[in-house]
Design a protein around this motif. Structure first.
Motif, short mmCIF file in Angstrom:
data_model
loop_
_atom_site.label_atom_id
_atom_site.label_comp_id
_atom_site.label_asym_id
_atom_site.label_seq_id
_atom_site.Cartn_x
_atom_site.Cartn_y
_atom_site.Cartn_z
N ILE A 63 -21.44 14.52 -27.79
CA ILE A 63 -21.51 15.91 -28.20
C ILE A 63 -22.23 16.10 -29.46
CG2 ILE A 63 -20.02 17.77 -28.62
CD1 ILE A 63 -17.88 16.09 -27.03
N TYR A 64 -23.34 16.89 -29.60
CA TYR A 64 -23.70 17.32 -30.91
C TYR A 64 -23.25 18.75 -31.39
CZ TYR A 64 -27.43 13.74 -29.63
OH TYR A 64 -27.94 12.68 -29.55
N VAL A 65 -22.89 18.51 -32.76
CA VAL A 65 -22.48 19.44 -33.63
C VAL A 65 -23.01 19.67 -34.85
CG1 VAL A 65 -20.42 20.61 -34.58
CG2 VAL A 65 -20.09 19.25 -32.51
N ARG A 66 -23.63 20.80 -35.24
CA ARG A 66 -24.35 20.94 -36.59
C ARG A 66 -23.60 21.50 -37.73
NH1 ARG A 66 -30.50 22.48 -35.81
NH2 ARG A 66 -30.21 21.78 -37.90
N ALA A 67 -22.64 22.33 -37.33
CA ALA A 67 -21.69 22.92 -38.43
C ALA A 67 -20.45 22.89 -38.32
CB ALA A 67 -21.88 24.67 -38.18
N GLY A 68 -19.76 22.51 -39.69
CA GLY A 68 -18.44 22.25 -39.78
C GLY A 68 -17.62 23.06 -39.00
N GLU A 69 -17.75 24.56 -39.07
CA GLU A 69 -17.09 25.61 -38.37
C GLU A 69 -17.00 25.38 -36.89
OE1 GLU A 69 -20.66 28.89 -38.19
OE2 GLU A 69 -18.76 29.38 -39.49
N THR A 70 -17.80 24.76 -36.42
CA THR A 70 -17.83 24.53 -34.87
C THR A 70 -16.79 23.46 -34.62
OG1 THR A 70 -20.26 25.22 -34.61
CG2 THR A 70 -19.43 23.96 -32.84
N ALA A 71 -16.85 22.55 -35.32
CA ALA A 71 -16.30 21.27 -35.21
C ALA A 71 -14.84 21.73 -35.47
CB ALA A 71 -16.40 20.05 -36.08
#
Length: 175
Positions: free
Chosen positions: A65-73
């Motif tokens: 899983i790719y995540v770029r932003a802390g708010e998404t995680a």
């Protein structure tokens, strides 16, 4: 001036069998279901820290899983935390295969999460006299996780919390 030819050219079309084997240039997976039991191996790889290209690769078993932003995680981690009520009804552990190794050669699916994904969950009772154990179904966008035991739930929750903490401590230039 060169003379023009009026001959038509014949182009062979691939057979239906050959066409079925061809991969289209663009394809979309509309849903993915992952069933997890026992300790789910997790790996976190953060690249391009603090830049607009920052990206966290979170491998949970065979899913990358790719995540770029802390708010998404954080949204996903909070959603998993909210499912703790449903996880209470899970068996402590379900016997399964030996733990998987993790790395690029074991990835079966790659997903990219962005924004604030909705995380929903539901408890599923056991079926067929206990032959199919009770599960916790957690949906994040097109991905459905069917969690079979508390060990799997806890290991994946821990990984999502680590991802949220890691990205929260390293905001990008545009956050």
């Amino acid at each position: 001036m060169p003379a023009r030819s009026n001959r038509s050219r014949t182009v062979e079309q691939p057979s239906p069998t050959t066409q079925a084997r061809m991969i289209t240039k663009s394809s979309v997976v509309t849903s993915l279901t992952v069933r997890a039991a026992g300790l789910v191996p997790a790996r976190l790889d953060l690249a391009h820290v603090g830049t607009a290209e920052q990206q966290l690769g979170l491998t949970l078993g065979t899913v990358l899983i790719y995540v770029r932003a802390g708010e998404t995680a954080r949204a996903v981690a909070d959603g998993w935390s909210g499912a703790a009520v449903g996880a209470r009804s899970l068996a402590p552990a379900v016997a399964g295969r030996r733990p998987l190794l993790i790395g690029p050669t074991t990835v079966a699916a790659m997903i990219r999460f962005a924004g604030l994904p909705d995380v929903t969950w539901a408890s599923l009772p056991s079926q067929v006299g206990g032959a199919v154990p009770a599960m916790l179904r957690i949906e994040i966008g097109p991905v459905t996780w069917e969690v079979c035991d508390a060990t799997a739930y806890t290991s994946m929750l821990r990984a999502w919390r680590q991802a949220a903490r890691l990205l929260g401590e390293n905001p990008t230039e545009d956050e």
